[in-house]
Design a protein around this motif. Sequence first.
Motif, PDB file in Angstrom:
ATOM      1  N   SER A 123      -7.567  13.968 -12.896  1.00 53.09           N
ATOM      2  CA  SER A 123      -6.993  14.170 -14.227  1.00 53.09           C
ATOM      3  C   SER A 123      -5.507  14.526 -14.176  1.00 53.09           C
ATOM      4  CB  SER A 123      -7.749  15.274 -14.973  1.00 53.09           C
ATOM      5  OG  SER A 123      -7.548  16.536 -14.337  1.00 53.09           O
ATOM      6  N   VAL A 124      -4.981  14.728 -12.973  1.00 53.31           N
ATOM      7  CA  VAL A 124      -3.584  15.126 -12.803  1.00 53.31           C
ATOM      8  C   VAL A 124      -2.721  13.902 -12.506  1.00 53.31           C
ATOM      9  CG1 VAL A 124      -1.962  16.457 -11.402  1.00 53.31           C
ATOM     10  CG2 VAL A 124      -4.188  17.429 -11.986  1.00 53.31           C
ATOM     11  N   LEU A 125      -1.616  13.768 -13.216  1.00 51.07           N
ATOM     12  CA  LEU A 125      -0.682  12.673 -12.970  1.00 51.07           C
ATOM     13  C   LEU A 125       0.248  13.016 -11.811  1.00 51.07           C
ATOM     14  CD1 LEU A 125       0.374  11.708 -16.626  1.00 51.07           C
ATOM     15  CD2 LEU A 125      -1.045  10.361 -15.058  1.00 51.07           C
ATOM     16  N   ARG A 126       0.477  12.018 -10.963  1.00 48.54           N
ATOM     17  CA  ARG A 126       1.403  12.173  -9.841  1.00 48.54           C
ATOM     18  C   ARG A 126       2.358  10.988  -9.830  1.00 48.54           C
ATOM     19  NH1 ARG A 126      -3.679  13.145  -8.551  1.00 48.54           N
ATOM     20  NH2 ARG A 126      -4.258  15.316  -8.119  1.00 48.54           N
ATOM     21  N   ALA A 127       3.410  11.091  -9.047  1.00 48.98           N
ATOM     22  CA  ALA A 127       4.410  10.024  -9.002  1.00 48.98           C
ATOM     23  C   ALA A 127       4.271   9.218  -7.719  1.00 48.98           C
ATOM     24  CB  ALA A 127       5.811  10.614  -9.087  1.00 48.98           C
ATOM     25  N   GLN A 128       4.551   7.928  -7.834  1.00 45.10           N
ATOM     26  CA  GLN A 128       4.599   7.082  -6.640  1.00 45.10           C
ATOM     27  C   GLN A 128       6.065   6.927  -6.250  1.00 45.10           C
ATOM     28  OE1 GLN A 128       3.048   3.013  -6.881  1.00 45.10           O
ATOM     29  NE2 GLN A 128       2.251   3.270  -4.819  1.00 45.10           N
ATOM     30  N   LEU A 129       6.394   7.366  -5.063  1.00 47.02           N
ATOM     31  CA  LEU A 129       7.759   7.321  -4.571  1.00 47.02           C
ATOM     32  C   LEU A 129       8.164   5.898  -4.186  1.00 47.02           C
ATOM     33  CD1 LEU A 129       7.228  10.476  -2.434  1.00 47.02           C
ATOM     34  CD2 LEU A 129       9.100  10.314  -4.074  1.00 47.02           C
ATOM     35  N   SER A 130       9.449   5.700  -3.942  1.00 42.90           N
ATOM     36  CA  SER A 130       9.933   4.371  -3.561  1.00 42.90           C
ATOM     37  C   SER A 130       9.338   3.898  -2.247  1.00 42.90           C
ATOM     38  CB  SER A 130      11.464   4.389  -3.465  1.00 42.90           C
ATOM     39  OG  SER A 130      11.898   5.385  -2.544  1.00 42.90           O
ATOM     40  N   CYS A 131       8.898   4.833  -1.417  1.00 39.92           N
ATOM     41  CA  CYS A 131       8.282   4.450  -0.142  1.00 39.92           C
ATOM     42  C   CYS A 131       6.823   4.045  -0.314  1.00 39.92           C
ATOM     43  CB  CYS A 131       8.376   5.599   0.861  1.00 39.92           C
ATOM     44  SG  CYS A 131       7.407   7.063   0.421  1.00 39.92           S
ATOM     45  N   GLY A 132       6.267   4.303  -1.508  1.00 40.11           N
ATOM     46  CA  GLY A 132       4.885   3.922  -1.789  1.00 40.11           C
ATOM     47  C   GLY A 132       3.905   5.065  -1.770  1.00 40.11           C
ATOM     48  N   HIS A 133       4.312   6.218  -1.240  1.00 40.73           N
ATOM     49  CA  HIS A 133       3.400   7.351  -1.173  1.00 40.73           C
ATOM     50  C   HIS A 133       3.392   8.147  -2.482  1.00 40.73           C
ATOM     51  CE1 HIS A 133       3.820   6.671   3.285  1.00 40.73           C
ATOM     52  NE2 HIS A 133       2.518   6.782   3.137  1.00 40.73           N
TER      53      HIS A 133
END
Length: 257
Positions: free
Chosen positions: A32-42
Amino acid sequence: MSEDVKKFSPFDKGIKLVSKPSDLDEFDDDPSVLRAQLSCGHVIDPETLTDCCRAQLEDRQTEFRCPLCRKEWPYNEVRKLAKLTIDEQSSFEERLGTNTVKKLLDLRDCPGCGTLIERSDVSNLCVECSVCTVKTGRIFEFCWQCEREWKGPRPCLDHCSNVGCRRADQELLRGCDMITFTSVVYKGSSVHVQCPAIRACPFCGVLIEHNKGCKIMSCRNCKKQFCFACLKSAHDCLKTSTHFISCSASVAPRQTD
């Protein structure tokens, strides 16, 4: 979760938001928690990204890199995805500048007074601080490699006599795996915390690998006990802890020397 903890919302623009678990924190997997995808893909959350980059700055890095794939994270990306506050931006930018200057000019902070020192003889790790020498009335020398007061014969090219000065020891501290203490009580809540698998004894500097037992370790060299998580003495740590797996202090960052 406290209100001041950084987190993403659907209204954050210009950020690739996902509901995937964090790649840098195995226990951060709430769908249920939003996270970000970094430019490296992680994938990462802003708190973990802030802590990760702060640790890299403390390790004298001049750029941010993903600890998993080693790809560079541009500062503008870190600033946005870590949701850096104005104070954090100022601190990060100042530290990036200082680290860059030290790297370009090959400078060190004197461990006695903090003055920036330039080494005149690159074949000798023993360096004198004239400020401390005048202030203390005796010659004050420190090691260019481990940045502690000099011990041992001089001149010397590879290491001083301080425990843990050898480059191999420093590489172990910087590159060892992380371990997880389960059911640790941190600031009143039961959480999982991670720390490096190898620590330098805070009293004498000898390297110690965690034995998978409790957080309180005994140094084989100086015989003193300390907390493997916060690096405080066992006495000081347990004064504010209810049992041997709890820790009310912050987990100490990865040591670099």
